[in-house]
Design a protein around this motif. Structure first.
Motif, short mmCIF file in Angstrom:
data_model
loop_
_atom_site.label_atom_id
_atom_site.label_comp_id
_atom_site.label_asym_id
_atom_site.label_seq_id
_atom_site.Cartn_x
_atom_site.Cartn_y
_atom_site.Cartn_z
N THR A 116 -18.65 37.67 7.05
CA THR A 116 -18.18 37.72 5.67
C THR A 116 -19.34 37.58 4.70
OG1 THR A 116 -17.88 35.35 5.22
CG2 THR A 116 -16.16 36.46 6.51
N GLY A 117 -19.01 37.73 3.41
CA GLY A 117 -19.99 37.45 2.38
C GLY A 117 -20.33 35.98 2.32
N CYS A 118 -21.52 35.68 1.79
CA CYS A 118 -22.00 34.30 1.70
C CYS A 118 -22.58 34.03 0.31
CB CYS A 118 -23.10 34.04 2.74
SG CYS A 118 -22.59 34.27 4.45
N ASN A 124 -31.90 22.93 -7.79
CA ASN A 124 -33.02 23.60 -8.46
C ASN A 124 -33.12 25.08 -8.14
OD1 ASN A 124 -33.89 21.01 -9.46
ND2 ASN A 124 -34.87 20.62 -7.48
N ARG A 125 -31.96 25.71 -7.88
CA ARG A 125 -31.96 27.15 -7.66
C ARG A 125 -30.59 27.69 -8.05
NH1 ARG A 125 -32.94 28.63 -1.67
NH2 ARG A 125 -32.23 30.64 -2.44
N PRO A 126 -30.54 28.88 -8.62
CA PRO A 126 -29.25 29.48 -8.96
C PRO A 126 -28.52 29.95 -7.70
CG PRO A 126 -31.03 31.02 -9.42
CD PRO A 126 -31.68 29.72 -9.02
N ASP A 127 -27.20 29.96 -7.75
CA ASP A 127 -26.43 30.49 -6.63
C ASP A 127 -26.69 31.99 -6.49
OD1 ASP A 127 -25.47 27.96 -6.50
OD2 ASP A 127 -23.37 28.46 -6.96
N ALA A 128 -26.69 32.45 -5.26
CA ALA A 128 -26.91 33.87 -5.00
C ALA A 128 -25.89 34.34 -3.97
CB ALA A 128 -28.33 34.11 -4.49
N GLU A 129 -25.11 35.36 -4.32
CA GLU A 129 -24.09 35.88 -3.42
C GLU A 129 -24.61 37.11 -2.67
OE1 GLU A 129 -20.13 36.45 -4.66
OE2 GLU A 129 -19.94 34.46 -5.60
N TYR A 130 -24.23 37.19 -1.39
CA TYR A 130 -24.60 38.31 -0.54
C TYR A 130 -23.31 38.87 0.08
CZ TYR A 130 -29.32 36.50 -1.06
OH TYR A 130 -30.51 36.07 -1.58
N ASN A 131 -22.79 39.90 -0.54
CA ASN A 131 -21.55 40.49 -0.03
C ASN A 131 -21.54 42.01 -0.10
OD1 ASN A 131 -21.22 40.82 -2.76
ND2 ASN A 131 -19.54 39.33 -2.95
N ASP A 132 -22.69 42.61 -0.33
CA ASP A 132 -22.79 44.07 -0.36
C ASP A 132 -23.39 44.53 0.96
OD1 ASP A 132 -22.88 46.71 -1.06
OD2 ASP A 132 -24.63 46.52 -2.37
N LYS A 133 -22.54 44.65 1.97
CA LYS A 133 -23.01 44.96 3.32
C LYS A 133 -22.16 46.07 3.93
CE LYS A 133 -24.77 40.30 4.01
NZ LYS A 133 -24.95 39.19 4.96
N PHE A 150 -24.60 33.81 10.71
CA PHE A 150 -23.61 33.37 11.68
C PHE A 150 -22.74 32.22 11.19
CE2 PHE A 150 -24.94 36.38 14.70
CZ PHE A 150 -24.00 36.38 15.72
N GLN A 151 -23.09 31.58 10.08
CA GLN A 151 -22.17 30.61 9.50
C GLN A 151 -20.89 31.28 9.00
OE1 GLN A 151 -25.38 31.12 8.73
NE2 GLN A 151 -26.40 29.26 8.01
N SER A 152 -20.94 32.61 8.88
CA SER A 152 -19.77 33.35 8.41
C SER A 152 -19.02 34.05 9.53
CB SER A 152 -20.21 34.41 7.38
OG SER A 152 -20.79 35.54 8.01
N VAL A 153 -19.49 33.92 10.76
CA VAL A 153 -19.00 34.74 11.87
C VAL A 153 -17.76 34.14 12.54
CG1 VAL A 153 -19.56 35.37 14.28
CG2 VAL A 153 -21.12 35.97 12.42
N MET A 154 -16.83 35.04 12.90
CA MET A 154 -15.83 34.76 13.92
C MET A 154 -15.97 35.87 14.95
SD MET A 154 -11.63 34.42 13.79
CE MET A 154 -11.67 32.90 12.84
N MET A 155 -16.00 35.52 16.22
CA MET A 155 -16.17 36.54 17.25
C MET A 155 -15.42 36.14 18.51
SD MET A 155 -20.14 36.03 18.55
CE MET A 155 -20.00 37.40 19.72
N LYS A 156 -15.23 37.12 19.38
CA LYS A 156 -14.54 36.87 20.64
C LYS A 156 -15.42 36.02 21.54
CE LYS A 156 -11.94 41.20 20.39
NZ LYS A 156 -11.78 42.58 20.96
N LEU A 192 -16.13 41.59 6.39
CA LEU A 192 -15.03 41.31 5.49
C LEU A 192 -15.63 41.00 4.12
CD1 LEU A 192 -11.96 40.85 5.21
CD2 LEU A 192 -12.36 38.45 5.81
N ASN A 193 -15.33 41.85 3.16
CA ASN A 193 -15.98 41.77 1.85
C ASN A 193 -15.37 40.68 0.97
OD1 ASN A 193 -17.57 42.25 -0.34
ND2 ASN A 193 -16.64 44.21 -0.88
#
Length: 293
Positions: A116-118, A124-133, A150-156, A192-193
């Motif tokens: 999924t997106g993260c 001391n840093r702005p949030d940054a989204e990564y969901n354009d994959k 892999f913090q976003s992963v679900m797998m068999k 999953l976007n």
């Protein structure tokens, strides 16, 4: 409704923020079958600290530090769920993370891994989204970018075990290495976007001592899958990428040694570009094909 998912949490000296992680797992709209915490040789009071979660999780204490790859592998070896999901000991899940992924996997039985997106966050840093994959990962996608966190992963679970899990030689870029291996072996990886994970980045993630791990990790993936990278990037593109990582590692080192590394990297990149411009022969891979015929 409990879903047939095992959650694997490698733990290493994150007492100050770990309860936020655990509460995000325990607060899922569809709770997992089990939670497995692998204390990766944290030492100190870590074992006593984790005892408070004994009623809701299986806790494995490792006597010494093995790194995140081996810690995750050990957790998966004990997993009973049909699916596995990973979260690190300082990250946070959206409350519907497991439900959305589980429903997707159940509706698409041909999918082996769903990420999924993260959102990367920290002090001391702005949030940054990564969901354009890409919606479906290919080797070509992974050659150009690591893509999967892999913090976003679900797998068999059986797919993870079939591939041998994480390569314990990689303490950084282990996500990239396993994703590349899965793609090479033909497993299906979907995206999953939706931004369903918050990944914490602290000052320690940017300290100069991490430059060696950054370089060895990125170079390690490129060397391990050299034929795939060469096929998609070409001979000169492959080495240009290696030298780019050397340049970035020097920047991370940020001291006199780093400055020397940067000079070396940029000199090598210049030579590589010149060799491409003035090359009078076909690329090496084409000559190799000629020899074969």
């Amino acid at each position: 409704m409990t879903i047939n998912v095992s959650v694997i949490i490698p733990f290493y000296q994150r007492q100050s923020v770990f309860d936020q992680t655990m509460q995000s797992v325990l607060g899922q709209s569809m709770p997992p079958r089990e939670i497995i915490i692998v204390n990766d040789g944290s030492g100190g009071d870590s074992s006593e600290f984790l005892e408070q979660y004994e009623n809701v999780a299986t806790i494995i204490d490792l006597p010494e530090n093995h790194g995140v790859s081996e810690a995750r592998n050990i957790g998966v070896n004990l997993a009973k769920g049909e699916y596995i999901a990973f979260i690190d000991s300082d990250d946070i899940w959206h409350p519907e993370k497991l439900e959305l992924q589980y429903n997707y996997m159940e509706k698409h039985p041909d999918v082996d891994l769903l990420h999924t997106g993260c959102c990367i966050f920290g002090e001391n840093r702005p949030d940054a989204e990564y969901n354009d994959k890409p919606s479906q990962l290919t080797v070509a996608d992974l050659v150009h970018s690591a893509q999967v966190m892999f913090q976003s992963v679900m797998m068999k679970t059986h797919v993870f075990r079939q591939t041998g899990g994480f390569d314990p030689r990689f303490r950084q870029t282990e996500d990239w290495e396993l994703s590349m291996r899965l793609a090479k072996e033909g497993y299906s990886q979907h995206f999953l976007n939706k931004t369903l994970v918050k990944i914490r980045r602290g000052e320690q993630d940017h300290l100069s001592q991490n430059w060696r791990g950054y370089l060895s990790g990125h170079w390690g993936v490129m060397v391990k899958f050299k034929s795939l990278f060469r096929r998609h990037l070409g001979f000169h593109g492959y080495y240009q990428r290696l030298f780019n990582y050397l340049d970035a590692a020097g920047y991370k080192q940020n001291r006199w040694l780093g400055k020397g590394v940067i000079v070396l990297a940029r000199s090598l990149k210049a030579v590589n570009r010149l060799s491409l411009i003035f090359a009078s022969k076909p690329p090496i891979e084409e000559r190799e094909k000629d020899y074969e015929t």
